[in-house]
Design a protein around this motif. Sequence first.
Motif, PDB file in Angstrom:
ATOM      1  N   ILE A 113      38.410  49.287  48.863  1.00 10.27           N
ATOM      2  CA  ILE A 113      37.814  50.444  48.793  1.00 10.27           C
ATOM      3  C   ILE A 113      36.193  50.700  48.872  1.00 10.27           C
ATOM      4  CG2 ILE A 113      39.735  51.406  47.576  1.00 10.27           C
ATOM      5  CD1 ILE A 113      38.196  50.787  45.004  1.00 10.27           C
ATOM      6  N   GLY A 114      35.658  49.404  49.288  1.00  5.09           N
ATOM      7  CA  GLY A 114      34.088  49.383  49.575  1.00  5.09           C
ATOM      8  C   GLY A 114      33.228  48.680  48.693  1.00  5.09           C
ATOM      9  N   SER A 115      34.127  47.808  47.662  1.00  8.96           N
ATOM     10  CA  SER A 115      33.048  46.762  46.903  1.00  8.96           C
ATOM     11  C   SER A 115      32.675  45.597  47.874  1.00  8.96           C
ATOM     12  CB  SER A 115      34.077  46.017  45.632  1.00  8.96           C
ATOM     13  OG  SER A 115      34.397  47.435  44.984  1.00  8.96           O
ATOM     14  N   THR A 116      31.621  45.433  47.892  1.00  7.75           N
ATOM     15  CA  THR A 116      30.829  44.061  48.123  1.00  7.75           C
ATOM     16  C   THR A 116      31.188  42.861  47.675  1.00  7.75           C
ATOM     17  OG1 THR A 116      29.004  44.347  47.143  1.00  7.75           O
ATOM     18  CG2 THR A 116      28.927  45.612  49.092  1.00  7.75           C
ATOM     19  N   ARG A 117      31.063  41.856  48.400  1.00  7.10           N
ATOM     20  CA  ARG A 117      31.321  40.503  47.874  1.00  7.10           C
ATOM     21  C   ARG A 117      30.430  40.229  46.545  1.00  7.10           C
ATOM     22  NH1 ARG A 117      32.366  36.725  53.253  1.00  7.10           N
ATOM     23  NH2 ARG A 117      34.556  37.837  53.660  1.00  7.10           N
ATOM     24  N   ARG A 118      29.070  40.607  46.975  1.00  4.75           N
ATOM     25  CA  ARG A 118      28.174  40.332  45.901  1.00  4.75           C
ATOM     26  C   ARG A 118      28.572  41.051  44.637  1.00  4.75           C
ATOM     27  NH1 ARG A 118      21.584  41.831  46.391  1.00  4.75           N
ATOM     28  NH2 ARG A 118      21.120  41.069  44.350  1.00  4.75           N
ATOM     29  N   PHE A 189      31.613  30.265  40.176  1.00  4.13           N
ATOM     30  CA  PHE A 189      32.177  29.673  41.479  1.00  4.13           C
ATOM     31  C   PHE A 189      33.464  30.675  41.511  1.00  4.13           C
ATOM     32  CE2 PHE A 189      35.917  26.814  41.865  1.00  4.13           C
ATOM     33  CZ  PHE A 189      35.919  26.647  43.082  1.00  4.13           C
ATOM     34  N   PRO A 190      34.325  30.746  40.218  1.00  2.00           N
ATOM     35  CA  PRO A 190      35.682  31.665  40.546  1.00  2.00           C
ATOM     36  C   PRO A 190      35.108  32.944  40.949  1.00  2.00           C
ATOM     37  CG  PRO A 190      35.491  30.672  38.154  1.00  2.00           C
ATOM     38  CD  PRO A 190      34.096  30.466  38.918  1.00  2.00           C
ATOM     39  N   GLY A 191      33.840  33.558  40.760  1.00  3.72           N
ATOM     40  CA  GLY A 191      33.451  34.926  41.301  1.00  3.72           C
ATOM     41  C   GLY A 191      33.233  34.504  42.967  1.00  3.72           C
ATOM     42  N   LEU A 192      32.565  33.734  43.458  1.00  7.51           N
ATOM     43  CA  LEU A 192      32.571  33.192  44.850  1.00  7.51           C
ATOM     44  C   LEU A 192      33.752  33.204  45.545  1.00  7.51           C
ATOM     45  CD1 LEU A 192      29.650  30.819  44.787  1.00  7.51           C
ATOM     46  CD2 LEU A 192      29.425  33.161  45.418  1.00  7.51           C
ATOM     47  N   ARG A 193      34.817  32.596  44.699  1.00  6.71           N
ATOM     48  CA  ARG A 193      36.328  32.428  45.250  1.00  6.71           C
ATOM     49  C   ARG A 193      36.745  33.917  45.574  1.00  6.71           C
ATOM     50  NH1 ARG A 193      40.525  28.687  45.093  1.00  6.71           N
ATOM     51  NH2 ARG A 193      42.333  29.366  45.037  1.00  6.71           N
ATOM     52  N   ALA A 194      36.860  34.596  44.360  1.00  8.53           N
ATOM     53  CA  ALA A 194      37.172  36.024  44.545  1.00  8.53           C
ATOM     54  C   ALA A 194      36.534  36.891  45.759  1.00  8.53           C
ATOM     55  CB  ALA A 194      37.192  36.622  43.320  1.00  8.53           C
ATOM     56  N   ALA A 195      35.407  36.611  46.002  1.00 11.43           N
ATOM     57  CA  ALA A 195      34.482  37.454  46.876  1.00 11.43           C
ATOM     58  C   ALA A 195      34.807  37.171  48.319  1.00 11.43           C
ATOM     59  CB  ALA A 195      33.199  37.194  46.606  1.00 11.43           C
TER      60      ALA A 195
END
Length: 205
Positions: A113-118, A189-195
């Motif tokens: 729906i448009g969320s960016t990886r950041r 690290f988990p955030g980057l994995r999710a992104a």
Amino acid sequence: YSSEIGAGFIDQRHYIDAWGDTAIDVINLYAKPGADTATIARVVREHLGGGKALFVTQSGALRDEFFRSADEGFAYTRSLELIMLLIAIMGVIGTMVASVLDRTREFGLLRAIGSTRRQITLAMVLEASFLGLCAIVGGIASGSLQCMLLLQTVVAQNSGWHLSFVFPTAGVAKFCLWVMVAAAIAGLFPGLRAARLDVKAALAA
């Protein structure tokens, strides 16, 4: 350096008559405000002599020695703080990684729906920081209670000293900063994995 439970004073003549003890182990000298205590200590040593059996100690030096002994006694807690911090980081990383695995479809939907990886990464970092904040609140509450109980029971019974609890604001603020930074890093690290999840694969999970 006295006790809050009070003290009794008796004339030395009556004391000697009752107990026959003529020895003197401690003499307290009280100087006027602004007096040069170092000079007073030097004069006392010169007049009384006594060699190694005589100690003339200023109250400031005695207080500093107590503080030094206390710091040495609690020096081992520095290593415990680092160990607990590492354990906390590993715990947050494990929790956040499990969260990513359980919410794969949710992250895929957010990306669709448009969320960016950041934004995904920032959301995970903020979530991890909130876990750190909860740990801080719980740790301060339980630690303060434990410290007050320690002072009122163990210290008072073993030493006879009744010490007042003083909240260590500076130390707590420093440790809170460490915990928040560590929690944020642990969530990175988990955030980057999710992104980096593939949107189609995440939605199909």
